[in-house]
Design a protein around this motif. Structure first.
Motif, short mmCIF file in Angstrom:
data_model
loop_
_atom_site.label_atom_id
_atom_site.label_comp_id
_atom_site.label_asym_id
_atom_site.label_seq_id
_atom_site.Cartn_x
_atom_site.Cartn_y
_atom_site.Cartn_z
N ILE A 175 0.86 -1.20 0.00
CA ILE A 175 0.00 0.00 0.00
C ILE A 175 0.89 1.24 0.00
N GLU A 176 0.55 2.20 -0.85
CA GLU A 176 1.28 3.47 -0.92
C GLU A 176 0.34 4.60 -0.51
N LYS A 177 0.80 5.42 0.46
CA LYS A 177 0.00 6.57 0.90
C LYS A 177 0.12 7.66 -0.14
N ARG A 178 -1.00 8.13 -0.64
CA ARG A 178 -0.99 9.17 -1.67
C ARG A 178 -1.31 10.52 -1.03
N ASP A 179 -2.54 10.91 -1.04
CA ASP A 179 -2.96 12.14 -0.38
C ASP A 179 -3.70 11.78 0.90
N LYS A 180 -4.29 12.78 1.50
CA LYS A 180 -5.10 12.54 2.69
C LYS A 180 -6.30 11.67 2.32
N ASP A 181 -6.47 10.58 3.06
CA ASP A 181 -7.56 9.64 2.80
C ASP A 181 -7.53 9.12 1.37
N ASN A 182 -6.35 8.85 0.87
CA ASN A 182 -6.20 8.35 -0.49
C ASN A 182 -5.04 7.35 -0.50
N TYR A 183 -5.35 6.07 -0.74
CA TYR A 183 -4.35 5.02 -0.67
C TYR A 183 -4.31 4.24 -1.98
N LYS A 184 -3.10 3.93 -2.41
CA LYS A 184 -2.91 3.15 -3.64
C LYS A 184 -2.49 1.74 -3.27
N PHE A 185 -3.31 0.75 -3.66
CA PHE A 185 -3.05 -0.65 -3.41
C PHE A 185 -2.41 -1.25 -4.67
N VAL A 186 -1.29 -1.90 -4.52
CA VAL A 186 -0.51 -2.37 -5.67
C VAL A 186 -0.19 -3.86 -5.53
N GLU A 187 -0.29 -4.57 -6.65
CA GLU A 187 0.10 -5.97 -6.70
C GLU A 187 0.89 -6.18 -7.98
N GLN A 188 1.82 -7.10 -7.95
CA GLN A 188 2.61 -7.38 -9.15
C GLN A 188 2.47 -8.84 -9.57
N TYR A 189 2.75 -9.07 -10.84
CA TYR A 189 2.66 -10.43 -11.38
C TYR A 189 3.67 -10.57 -12.52
N LYS A 190 3.96 -11.80 -12.89
CA LYS A 190 4.90 -12.06 -13.97
C LYS A 190 4.14 -12.35 -15.26
N ASP A 191 4.47 -11.61 -16.30
CA ASP A 191 3.86 -11.80 -17.61
C ASP A 191 4.52 -12.99 -18.30
N PRO A 192 3.77 -14.10 -18.54
CA PRO A 192 4.38 -15.29 -19.16
C PRO A 192 4.91 -15.04 -20.57
N LEU A 193 4.38 -14.02 -21.25
CA LEU A 193 4.80 -13.75 -22.62
C LEU A 193 6.16 -13.07 -22.68
N THR A 194 6.47 -12.23 -21.69
CA THR A 194 7.71 -11.47 -21.71
C THR A 194 8.69 -11.89 -20.63
N GLY A 195 8.17 -12.54 -19.57
CA GLY A 195 9.01 -12.89 -18.44
C GLY A 195 9.26 -11.73 -17.50
N LYS A 196 8.66 -10.57 -17.82
CA LYS A 196 8.87 -9.38 -17.01
C LYS A 196 7.78 -9.23 -15.95
N THR A 197 8.13 -8.50 -14.88
CA THR A 197 7.18 -8.25 -13.81
C THR A 197 6.36 -7.01 -14.14
N LYS A 198 5.04 -7.13 -13.97
CA LYS A 198 4.15 -6.00 -14.23
C LYS A 198 3.30 -5.74 -12.99
N ARG A 199 2.65 -4.56 -13.01
CA ARG A 199 1.87 -4.16 -11.84
C ARG A 199 0.42 -3.87 -12.21
N VAL A 200 -0.43 -4.04 -11.23
CA VAL A 200 -1.81 -3.55 -11.29
C VAL A 200 -2.05 -2.76 -10.01
N SER A 201 -2.91 -1.76 -10.09
CA SER A 201 -3.13 -0.93 -8.89
C SER A 201 -4.59 -0.51 -8.78
#
Length: 371
Positions: free
Chosen positions: A3-29
């Protein structure tokens, strides 16, 4: 997830996963106003759903377990709905609902074996008395469903590919000669429908004279009848009926066409416009101003079949087949008949054409000795 604190009463929830096509790590938020146990649980579920959505078309060979036949049918139908016309989708949905009911909604897709599907399709023929042609459509629907399941890693292989249905040999598809009326039968049926109602009689005769499908003729507007530069009067087919409603496009792309009207067909149109008030734009309309319905017409055709002792198939579609047979009898080439009736490549049209031309050849052979 973090979780990343953004502004007052505003939080960004982030998760990452590995893309099988590229082998790279990507994020969703996901951004929410609160950071509580409830919102963290909500965010985790939403982020996982986003990842599944992004990876749903990536086949990595890992089988996804626990998918039921009901779940597969609903998922496939949503996808299929966007690919085909409503009438095609509606028929597939009806077959799918029966399949799920008969086989079992909780049956796991990964457990379905070819023998199960083979026994089911055979039971449709020999226990539920379905025609070969209908069971072929059920098999096609099952094939599409399980092909979708295979592409999405719900099964290792498509079981329908190993299914061999024991179709009725004595049926072997309905004989072509049973699908159209001869001149005597046509006159009897049209006379019967004209006696029921001149309105019904004219519509049935118009189907015979044009070879149109019911939905194409019933959805014709007055503005669809016009004269071309060469003097021909044509009906422009650019729509059909679905559940009683005019749909902008006909059954198939090849169905869009101009159908030349002979003098009798033109007279029928004129008589309809004279006899019926302008409650709608439809040429063939009910008293309420709706398109003329097929249920009542087919009801009276069934009555005609029984009372006239006609042994052949008799429905609104029979007039279309009779039109094809008459053109074949007149020596019109097959490709011109297909263009006229909007059949790019239909087995029924070919079967009727070949039957009529074969019969004509036999008549010729019998007369050669008279030369």
């Amino acid at each position: 997830m973090w979780i990343e604190k953004r502004d007052k009463d505003n939080y960004k929830f982030v998760e990452q996963y590995k893309d099988p096509l590229t082998g790279k790590t990507k994020r969703v938020s996901l951004t929410l106003e609160k950071n509580t146990a409830h919102t963290r649980k909500q965010a985790q579920a939403t982020l996982e759903a986003k990842i599944r959505q992004r990876l749903q078309h990536i086949k990595d060979g890992t089988l996804k377990h626990g998918i039921t036949l009901k779940q597969l049918s609903e998922e496939w139908l949503r996808n299929y709905h966007a690919l085909v016309k409503y009438h095609t989708y509606d028929n597939a949905k009806s077959r799918t609902n029966k399949i799920v009911t008969d086989i079992g909604k909780d049956v796991l897709v990964e457990k379905v074996k070819p023998v199960l599907l083979e026994d089911y399709l055979n039971s449709l023929i020999y226990e539920q008395n379905y025609k070969n042609s209908s069971v072929m459509k059920f098999k096609g629907t099952l094939g599409n469903m399980f092909r979708y399941a295979y592409k999405h890693d719900y099964i290792k292989s498509n079981p329908i590919s190993e299914v061999e249905v024991n179709y009725r040999s004595e049926e072997a598809t309905e004989k072509a000669s049973q699908k159209f009326l001869d001149d005597v039968e046509l006159k009897q049926v049209l006379d019967y429908m004209y006696k029921r109602s001149p309105h019904y009689g004219r519509f049935c005769e118009f189907l015979y004279l044009t070879g149109m499908r019911y939905g194409e003729a019933a959805s014709l507007y007055r503005s669809d009848i016009h004269k071309q530069a060469d003097g021909k009067t044509v009906a422009t087919v650019n729509s059909t009926l679905v559940n009683g409603q005019k749909q902008a496009s006909p059954k198939t792309s090849s169905s869009r066409r101009d159908v030349t009207l002979n003098a009798r067909a033109q007279l029928i149109v004129k008589q309809e416009l004279i006899d019926h008030p302008f409650k709608s734009n439809f040429i063939f309309e009910s008293k309420q101003g709706h398109p003329l319905g097929n249920v009542v017409l087919n009801f009276w055709l069934r009555k005609a079949k029984a009372e006239l002792n006609i042994k052949k198939t008799l429905s609104l579609h029979t007039f279309r087949h009779t039109h094809i047979s008459k053109l074949a009898e007149l020596g019109v080439p097959l490709y011109l008949i297909q263009n006229r009736v909007g059949h790019k490549d239909a087995e029924t049209t070919k079967d009727i054409y070949l039957h009529v031309t074969k019969k004509a050849e036999q008549k010729l052979d019998s007369k050669l000795n008279l030369l």
